[in-house]
Design a protein around this motif. Structure first.
Motif, PDB file in Angstrom:
ATOM      1  N   PHE A  20       0.854  -1.187   0.000  1.00  0.00           N
ATOM      2  CA  PHE A  20       0.000   0.000   0.000  1.00  0.00           C
ATOM      3  C   PHE A  20       0.885   1.229   0.000  1.00  0.00           C
ATOM      4  O   PHE A  20       1.289   1.724   1.032  1.00  0.00           O
ATOM      5  N   PRO A  21       1.230   1.738  -1.187  1.00  0.00           N
ATOM      6  CA  PRO A  21       2.161   2.864  -1.258  1.00  0.00           C
ATOM      7  C   PRO A  21       1.590   4.119  -0.600  1.00  0.00           C
ATOM      8  O   PRO A  21       0.418   4.422  -0.733  1.00  0.00           O
ATOM      9  N   SER A  22       2.458   4.823   0.112  1.00  0.00           N
ATOM     10  CA  SER A  22       2.025   6.013   0.830  1.00  0.00           C
ATOM     11  C   SER A  22       1.592   7.123  -0.113  1.00  0.00           C
ATOM     12  O   SER A  22       0.770   7.942   0.236  1.00  0.00           O
ATOM     13  N   ARG A  23       2.127   7.150  -1.318  1.00  0.00           N
ATOM     14  CA  ARG A  23       1.749   8.235  -2.227  1.00  0.00           C
ATOM     15  C   ARG A  23       0.270   8.157  -2.580  1.00  0.00           C
ATOM     16  O   ARG A  23      -0.354   9.169  -2.871  1.00  0.00           O
ATOM     17  N   GLY A  24      -0.324   6.992  -2.561  1.00  0.00           N
ATOM     18  CA  GLY A  24      -1.763   6.867  -2.798  1.00  0.00           C
ATOM     19  C   GLY A  24      -2.550   7.543  -1.697  1.00  0.00           C
ATOM     20  O   GLY A  24      -3.554   8.199  -1.935  1.00  0.00           O
ATOM     21  N   ILE A  25      -2.086   7.415  -0.463  1.00  0.00           N
ATOM     22  CA  ILE A  25      -2.746   8.057   0.668  1.00  0.00           C
ATOM     23  C   ILE A  25      -2.616   9.574   0.547  1.00  0.00           C
ATOM     24  O   ILE A  25      -3.570  10.312   0.734  1.00  0.00           O
ATOM     25  N   GLU A  26      -1.425  10.048   0.200  1.00  0.00           N
ATOM     26  CA  GLU A  26      -1.209  11.488   0.065  1.00  0.00           C
ATOM     27  C   GLU A  26      -2.094  12.062  -1.040  1.00  0.00           C
ATOM     28  O   GLU A  26      -2.676  13.123  -0.892  1.00  0.00           O
ATOM     29  N   LYS A  27      -2.198  11.344  -2.146  1.00  0.00           N
ATOM     30  CA  LYS A  27      -3.018  11.813  -3.252  1.00  0.00           C
ATOM     31  C   LYS A  27      -4.479  11.904  -2.809  1.00  0.00           C
ATOM     32  O   LYS A  27      -5.154  12.883  -3.091  1.00  0.00           O
ATOM     33  N   ALA A  28      -4.953  10.902  -2.086  1.00  0.00           N
ATOM     34  CA  ALA A  28      -6.333  10.904  -1.614  1.00  0.00           C
ATOM     35  C   ALA A  28      -6.567  12.042  -0.638  1.00  0.00           C
ATOM     36  O   ALA A  28      -7.587  12.706  -0.695  1.00  0.00           O
ATOM     37  N   SER A  29      -5.624  12.307   0.263  1.00  0.00           N
ATOM     38  CA  SER A  29      -5.822  13.382   1.226  1.00  0.00           C
ATOM     39  C   SER A  29      -5.788  14.740   0.544  1.00  0.00           C
ATOM     40  O   SER A  29      -6.505  15.645   0.927  1.00  0.00           O
ATOM     41  N   ARG A  30      -4.973  14.917  -0.479  1.00  0.00           N
ATOM     42  CA  ARG A  30      -4.976  16.171  -1.221  1.00  0.00           C
ATOM     43  C   ARG A  30      -6.320  16.357  -1.907  1.00  0.00           C
ATOM     44  O   ARG A  30      -6.855  17.440  -1.945  1.00  0.00           O
ATOM     45  N   THR A  31      -6.872  15.302  -2.435  1.00  0.00           N
ATOM     46  CA  THR A  31      -8.181  15.381  -3.056  1.00  0.00           C
ATOM     47  C   THR A  31      -9.221  15.761  -2.021  1.00  0.00           C
ATOM     48  O   THR A  31     -10.050  16.627  -2.254  1.00  0.00           O
ATOM     49  N   PHE A  32      -9.168  15.133  -0.849  1.00  0.00           N
ATOM     50  CA  PHE A  32     -10.095  15.474   0.227  1.00  0.00           C
ATOM     51  C   PHE A  32      -9.927  16.929   0.621  1.00  0.00           C
ATOM     52  O   PHE A  32     -10.903  17.659   0.768  1.00  0.00           O
ATOM     53  N   ASP A  33      -8.678  17.378   0.785  1.00  0.00           N
ATOM     54  CA  ASP A  33      -8.422  18.766   1.160  1.00  0.00           C
ATOM     55  C   ASP A  33      -9.007  19.731   0.142  1.00  0.00           C
ATOM     56  O   ASP A  33      -9.626  20.733   0.508  1.00  0.00           O
ATOM     57  N   SER A  34      -8.819  19.441  -1.127  1.00  0.00           N
ATOM     58  CA  SER A  34      -9.338  20.348  -2.151  1.00  0.00           C
ATOM     59  C   SER A  34     -10.862  20.352  -2.155  1.00  0.00           C
ATOM     60  O   SER A  34     -11.482  21.403  -2.296  1.00  0.00           O
ATOM     61  N   ILE A  35     -11.466  19.198  -1.963  1.00  0.00           N
ATOM     62  CA  ILE A  35     -12.927  19.115  -1.899  1.00  0.00           C
ATOM     63  C   ILE A  35     -13.438  19.858  -0.673  1.00  0.00           C
ATOM     64  O   ILE A  35     -14.399  20.622  -0.741  1.00  0.00           O
ATOM     65  N   PHE A  36     -12.776  19.676   0.458  1.00  0.00           N
ATOM     66  CA  PHE A  36     -13.170  20.332   1.698  1.00  0.00           C
ATOM     67  C   PHE A  36     -13.095  21.851   1.556  1.00  0.00           C
ATOM     68  O   PHE A  36     -14.024  22.574   1.915  1.00  0.00           O
ATOM     69  N   LYS A  37     -11.993  22.349   1.001  1.00  0.00           N
ATOM     70  CA  LYS A  37     -11.830  23.797   0.804  1.00  0.00           C
ATOM     71  C   LYS A  37     -12.882  24.335  -0.161  1.00  0.00           C
ATOM     72  O   LYS A  37     -13.422  25.423   0.033  1.00  0.00           O
ATOM     73  N   GLU A  38     -13.165  23.568  -1.195  1.00  0.00           N
ATOM     74  CA  GLU A  38     -14.180  23.975  -2.165  1.00  0.00           C
ATOM     75  C   GLU A  38     -15.547  24.101  -1.504  1.00  0.00           C
ATOM     76  O   GLU A  38     -16.287  25.047  -1.756  1.00  0.00           O
ATOM     77  N   GLU A  39     -15.891  23.147  -0.641  1.00  0.00           N
ATOM     78  CA  GLU A  39     -17.170  23.193   0.054  1.00  0.00           C
ATOM     79  C   GLU A  39     -17.241  24.378   1.016  1.00  0.00           C
ATOM     80  O   GLU A  39     -18.299  24.984   1.179  1.00  0.00           O
ATOM     81  N   LEU A  40     -16.121  24.712   1.650  1.00  0.00           N
ATOM     82  CA  LEU A  40     -16.099  25.852   2.563  1.00  0.00           C
ATOM     83  C   LEU A  40     -16.308  27.172   1.828  1.00  0.00           C
ATOM     84  O   LEU A  40     -16.779  28.144   2.419  1.00  0.00           O
TER      85      LEU A  40
END
Length: 125
Positions: A20-40
């Motif tokens: 389970f490569p860590s870069r997959g987790i980082e990519k997912a969290s960046r996506t979450f962060d961008s979605i979260f900021k967009e919703e705010l």
């Protein structure tokens, strides 16, 4: 017993850390962060405003929401705090600092067409 992050667990993990490569987790969290900021960044509707919109059968299309957001940005740039925004035949009171629609009503339903406690009026184009 297997160990995950230094904690003994009573099961064997299906996927190992190496699988389970860590870069997959980082990519997912960046996506979450961008979605979260967009919703705010979006306008919020108070419970009161939602009930008024529902009871008065007022719905906004994507184009109307875009115009409403543009009118909100205009009021914000001018330093407004509580603004009456007129969108076609609908009047909305918006608290600018909180990005919150406080209430909404059709223009023909205002009992006396008097709006108080506002500091600006914006006509959404």
């Amino acid at each position: 017993m297997a160990e995950i992050n230094g904690i003994q667990v009573p099961f064997k993990p299906i996927v190992t850390r190496e699988q389970f490569p860590s870069r997959g987790i980082e990519k997912a969290s960046r996506t979450f962060d961008s979605i979260f900021k967009e919703e705010l960044e979006k306008l919020k509707f108070s419970n009161h405003a939602r009930k008024r919109l529902e009871s008065r059968n007022i719905e906004f299309s994507n184009e109307e929401m875009s115009r409403l957001n543009t009118a909100y940005e205009t009021a914000k740039q001018k330093g407004a705090k509580d603004s009456l925004i007129v969108l076609d035949e609908t009047a909305l009171i918006i608290n600018i600092p909180n990005k919150t629609v406080v209430t909404a009503l059709p223009m023909d339903k205002g009992s006396e067409n008097i709006f108080t406690n506002i500091d600006s009026v914006v006509f959404a184009k």
